[in-house]
Design a protein around this motif. Structure first.
Motif, PDB file in Angstrom:
ATOM      1  N   LYS A  85       0.671  -1.268  -0.159  1.00  0.00           N
ATOM      2  CA  LYS A  85      -0.106   0.241  -0.135  1.00  0.00           C
ATOM      3  C   LYS A  85       0.789   1.354  -0.035  1.00  0.00           C
ATOM      4  CE  LYS A  85      -4.043  -1.955   2.501  1.00  0.00           C
ATOM      5  NZ  LYS A  85      -4.926  -1.924   3.550  1.00  0.00           N
ATOM      6  N   MET A  86       0.368   2.497  -0.559  1.00  0.00           N
ATOM      7  CA  MET A  86       1.052   3.554  -0.585  1.00  0.00           C
ATOM      8  C   MET A  86       0.616   4.770   0.229  1.00  0.00           C
ATOM      9  SD  MET A  86       3.360   2.589  -2.979  1.00  0.00           S
ATOM     10  CE  MET A  86       4.162   4.161  -3.600  1.00  0.00           C
ATOM     11  N   CYS A  87       1.534   5.309   0.728  1.00  0.00           N
ATOM     12  CA  CYS A  87       1.346   6.683   1.875  1.00  0.00           C
ATOM     13  C   CYS A  87       1.657   7.678   1.014  1.00  0.00           C
ATOM     14  CB  CYS A  87       1.893   6.652   2.924  1.00  0.00           C
ATOM     15  SG  CYS A  87       1.591   5.246   4.118  1.00  0.00           S
ATOM     16  N   PRO A  88       0.425   8.720   0.844  1.00  0.00           N
ATOM     17  CA  PRO A  88       1.019  10.016   0.007  1.00  0.00           C
ATOM     18  C   PRO A  88       1.715  10.921   0.790  1.00  0.00           C
ATOM     19  CG  PRO A  88      -1.265  10.081   1.013  1.00  0.00           C
ATOM     20  CD  PRO A  88      -0.863   8.681   1.169  1.00  0.00           C
ATOM     21  N   ILE A  89       2.829  11.436  -0.009  1.00  0.00           N
ATOM     22  CA  ILE A  89       4.007  12.207   0.840  1.00  0.00           C
ATOM     23  C   ILE A  89       3.330  13.682   0.912  1.00  0.00           C
ATOM     24  CG2 ILE A  89       6.269  13.264   0.443  1.00  0.00           C
ATOM     25  CD1 ILE A  89       7.029  10.845  -1.044  1.00  0.00           C
ATOM     26  N   PRO A  90       3.345  14.166   2.023  1.00  0.00           N
ATOM     27  CA  PRO A  90       2.694  15.640   2.387  1.00  0.00           C
ATOM     28  C   PRO A  90       3.245  16.553   1.231  1.00  0.00           C
ATOM     29  CG  PRO A  90       3.445  14.577   4.472  1.00  0.00           C
ATOM     30  CD  PRO A  90       3.906  13.655   3.276  1.00  0.00           C
ATOM     31  N   ARG A  91       2.487  17.397   0.668  1.00  0.00           N
ATOM     32  CA  ARG A  91       2.917  18.240  -0.447  1.00  0.00           C
ATOM     33  C   ARG A  91       4.193  19.086  -0.171  1.00  0.00           C
ATOM     34  NH1 ARG A  91       0.310  19.596  -5.171  1.00  0.00           N
ATOM     35  NH2 ARG A  91      -1.299  18.308  -4.427  1.00  0.00           N
ATOM     36  N   PRO A  92       4.318  19.613   1.127  1.00  0.00           N
ATOM     37  CA  PRO A  92       5.513  20.453   1.367  1.00  0.00           C
ATOM     38  C   PRO A  92       6.853  19.496   1.244  1.00  0.00           C
ATOM     39  CG  PRO A  92       3.955  21.192   2.843  1.00  0.00           C
ATOM     40  CD  PRO A  92       3.441  19.812   2.312  1.00  0.00           C
ATOM     41  N   LEU A  93       6.580  18.384   1.472  1.00  0.00           N
ATOM     42  CA  LEU A  93       7.983  17.512   1.089  1.00  0.00           C
ATOM     43  C   LEU A  93       8.418  17.059   0.037  1.00  0.00           C
ATOM     44  CD1 LEU A  93       7.368  15.503   4.729  1.00  0.00           C
ATOM     45  CD2 LEU A  93       8.641  17.640   4.360  1.00  0.00           C
ATOM     46  N   GLN A  94       7.512  17.135  -0.891  1.00  0.00           N
ATOM     47  CA  GLN A  94       7.586  16.436  -2.280  1.00  0.00           C
ATOM     48  C   GLN A  94       8.631  16.858  -2.875  1.00  0.00           C
ATOM     49  OE1 GLN A  94       3.789  16.519  -4.568  1.00  0.00           O
ATOM     50  NE2 GLN A  94       2.680  15.419  -3.160  1.00  0.00           N
ATOM     51  N   PRO A  95       9.172  18.321  -2.955  1.00  0.00           N
ATOM     52  CA  PRO A  95      10.453  18.698  -3.723  1.00  0.00           C
ATOM     53  C   PRO A  95      11.606  17.806  -2.967  1.00  0.00           C
ATOM     54  CG  PRO A  95       8.942  20.623  -3.116  1.00  0.00           C
ATOM     55  CD  PRO A  95       8.389  19.616  -2.362  1.00  0.00           C
ATOM     56  N   LEU A  96      11.615  17.380  -1.974  1.00  0.00           N
ATOM     57  CA  LEU A  96      12.546  16.735  -1.101  1.00  0.00           C
ATOM     58  C   LEU A  96      12.622  15.389  -1.658  1.00  0.00           C
ATOM     59  CD1 LEU A  96      12.771  18.352   2.377  1.00  0.00           C
ATOM     60  CD2 LEU A  96      13.953  19.025   0.506  1.00  0.00           C
ATOM     61  N   ALA A  97      11.434  14.778  -2.169  1.00  0.00           N
ATOM     62  CA  ALA A  97      11.373  13.166  -2.410  1.00  0.00           C
ATOM     63  C   ALA A  97      11.570  13.226  -3.902  1.00  0.00           C
ATOM     64  CB  ALA A  97      10.024  13.064  -2.058  1.00  0.00           C
ATOM     65  N   MET A  98      12.200  14.092  -4.559  1.00  0.00           N
ATOM     66  CA  MET A  98      12.878  14.248  -5.801  1.00  0.00           C
ATOM     67  C   MET A  98      11.503  13.792  -6.951  1.00  0.00           C
ATOM     68  SD  MET A  98      16.188  14.376  -5.652  1.00  0.00           S
ATOM     69  CE  MET A  98      16.654  13.776  -7.233  1.00  0.00           C
ATOM     70  N   GLY A  99      10.468  14.454  -6.410  1.00  0.00           N
ATOM     71  CA  GLY A  99       9.275  14.553  -7.377  1.00  0.00           C
ATOM     72  C   GLY A  99       8.253  13.478  -7.114  1.00  0.00           C
ATOM     73  N   ARG A 100       8.682  12.488  -6.048  1.00  0.00           N
ATOM     74  CA  ARG A 100       7.645  11.291  -5.957  1.00  0.00           C
ATOM     75  C   ARG A 100       6.603  12.195  -5.147  1.00  0.00           C
ATOM     76  NH1 ARG A 100      11.291   6.829  -3.050  1.00  0.00           N
ATOM     77  NH2 ARG A 100       9.107   5.923  -2.914  1.00  0.00           N
ATOM     78  N   THR A 101       5.371  11.461  -5.115  1.00  0.00           N
ATOM     79  CA  THR A 101       4.284  11.727  -4.410  1.00  0.00           C
ATOM     80  C   THR A 101       3.787  10.733  -3.511  1.00  0.00           C
ATOM     81  OG1 THR A 101       2.734  11.005  -6.307  1.00  0.00           O
ATOM     82  CG2 THR A 101       3.521  13.259  -6.420  1.00  0.00           C
ATOM     83  N   GLU A 102       4.349   9.492  -3.615  1.00  0.00           N
ATOM     84  CA  GLU A 102       3.804   8.323  -2.851  1.00  0.00           C
ATOM     85  C   GLU A 102       4.967   7.620  -2.118  1.00  0.00           C
ATOM     86  OE1 GLU A 102      -0.555   7.102  -4.276  1.00  0.00           O
ATOM     87  OE2 GLU A 102       0.983   6.415  -5.425  1.00  0.00           O
ATOM     88  N   ALA A 103       4.859   7.012  -1.205  1.00  0.00           N
ATOM     89  CA  ALA A 103       5.895   6.329  -0.581  1.00  0.00           C
ATOM     90  C   ALA A 103       5.366   4.829  -0.015  1.00  0.00           C
ATOM     91  CB  ALA A 103       6.589   6.721   0.594  1.00  0.00           C
TER      92      ALA A 103
END
Length: 365
Positions: A85-103
């Motif tokens: 299952k995937m957890c949505p990455i909080p929007r403010p953290l997405q730039p630090l996640a190299m563009g990923r929106t889920e983990a």
């Protein structure tokens, strides 16, 4: 007696072979995400096992999850595949996640704050089986410092206006002393650990009598020791270029700030040829006087032998030195006088310059 014993041993071997010849299946091989907590180590022929995705996983296909222990002791093919299952990455953290929106399930986010900030909240968060995070992102709050104390016989001038009894990390100020005294250090700021420096000591300082600089003069100064923040101004002799601040100041250390340097002009060190200088194409004989100021650029013309075209190579005057590009060939007297139109500066210019390795090397003027 011996034949009876041999017959008994043979019967035991036959019984052992019969008891162990029945095939069984071992523990079913499963892929990541399949729940294996209820699986046994051994299964009988014909036993059926229905597999399912474990907590935090979902079936990625609609394939059957039923497998059977066959009479060969092998399991039938398993088509079940489970995806986390995937957890949505909080929007403010997405730039630090190299563009990923889920983990994916079991992912961990680790949080840190920059120096000078304290963390309010948990320093990590885990992706749970239900697609949510174990903790929300924390807040990084700037460190606060108490207001600094003014030096004795002095005051503080803040970079920004301050209200209340605290100041934030990174905000700075200047220490000033009553003239003619100087502070032992001039700057302070709210530090990352929430502290401020102790106030400096105000003391009298004196800088030595100012001295001249090579190829320059002091334009206005009384030749005496100078006090804190008193200034002296310099200028260069004719044709020299001032490099640095024209004014120097007596510092709180009792030393002068860095003196400027007067940089020398250059001579273009060729006798024959054409150059490009001051937005003009000039024969060297027409450069009168033969002088280029420090920092100015001169282009020499080189020959591309393969293409039979000319190209400019720029050199810069640096404190009396103007290197001549290695590719430049000074023409002989006859060539210069009678066949000037064949020189690299006069023929067709190349569409592009040769590689940098060809044009960047220079030789002394």
């Amino acid at each position: 007696m011996a034949p009876t014993l041999a017959l008994l041993l043979l019967c035991q071997v036959a019984l052992y072979t019969t008891a162990t010849s029945k095939k069984v299946c071992g523990r079913p091989p499963v892929t990541d995400g399949i729940d294996d907590t209820t699986l046994k180590r051994v299964y009988e022929i014909g036993e059926v096992v229905i597999l399912a995705c474990g907590q935090g996983y979902l079936p990625s296909t609609a394939a059957s999850s039923r497998i059977i222990c066959s009479d060969t002791g092998e399991w039938t093919q398993l088509n079940l595949a489970c995806s986390p299952k995937m957890c949505p990455i909080p929007r403010p953290l997405q730039p630090l996640a190299m563009g990923r929106t889920e983990a994916p399930f079991k992912s961990v986010l680790n949080f840190t704050c920059d120096d000078g900030y304290v963390m309010l909240g948990a320093n990590e968060s885990r992706c749970l089986h239900d697609g949510t995070w174990s903790n929300p992102p924390p807040v990084c709050k700037a460190v606060n410092c108490p207001l600094p104390r003014a030096p004795r016989d002095g005051r503080i001038v803040h970079d920004k206006s301050v209200t209340g009894s605290t100041t934030m990390y990174g905000q700075g100020w200047t220490y000033e002393c009553t003239s003619p005294k100087a502070p032992s250090y001039e700057r302070g700021s709210c530090m990352a650990d929430g502290t401020v420096p102790e106030p400096p000591v105000c003391r009298e300082v004196s800088c030595s009598i100012p001295t001249n600089i090579p190829n320059g003069v002091i334009t206005f100064a009384v030749m005496r020791p100078h006090g804190y923040k008193e200034k002296v101004k310099y200028a260069c002799n004719e044709h020299y270029v001032l490099d640095g601040e024209a004014e120097i100041q007596c510092q709180n250390t009792g030393n002068w700030s860095s003196k400027p340097v007067c940089r020398a002009p250059c001579t273009v060190g060729i006798k024959r040829g054409r150059i490009f200088y001051n937005a003009k194409k000039l024969w060297i004989a027409d450069l009168k006087p033969n002088r280029v100021f420090h920092g100015e650029h001169v282009a020499f013309y080189c020959l591309n032998r393969d293409e039979r075209c000319g190209y400019p190579v720029v050199s810069t005057c640096n404190d009396g030195s103007l290197p001549i590009p290695e590719c430049f060939e000074e023409p002989g007297k006859v060539e210069y006088s009678l066949r000037a139109k064949t020189l690299p500066s006069e023929i067709t210019m190349c569409a592009s310059s040769p590689p940098a390795s060809t044009t960047s090397s220079t030789r002394p003027a």
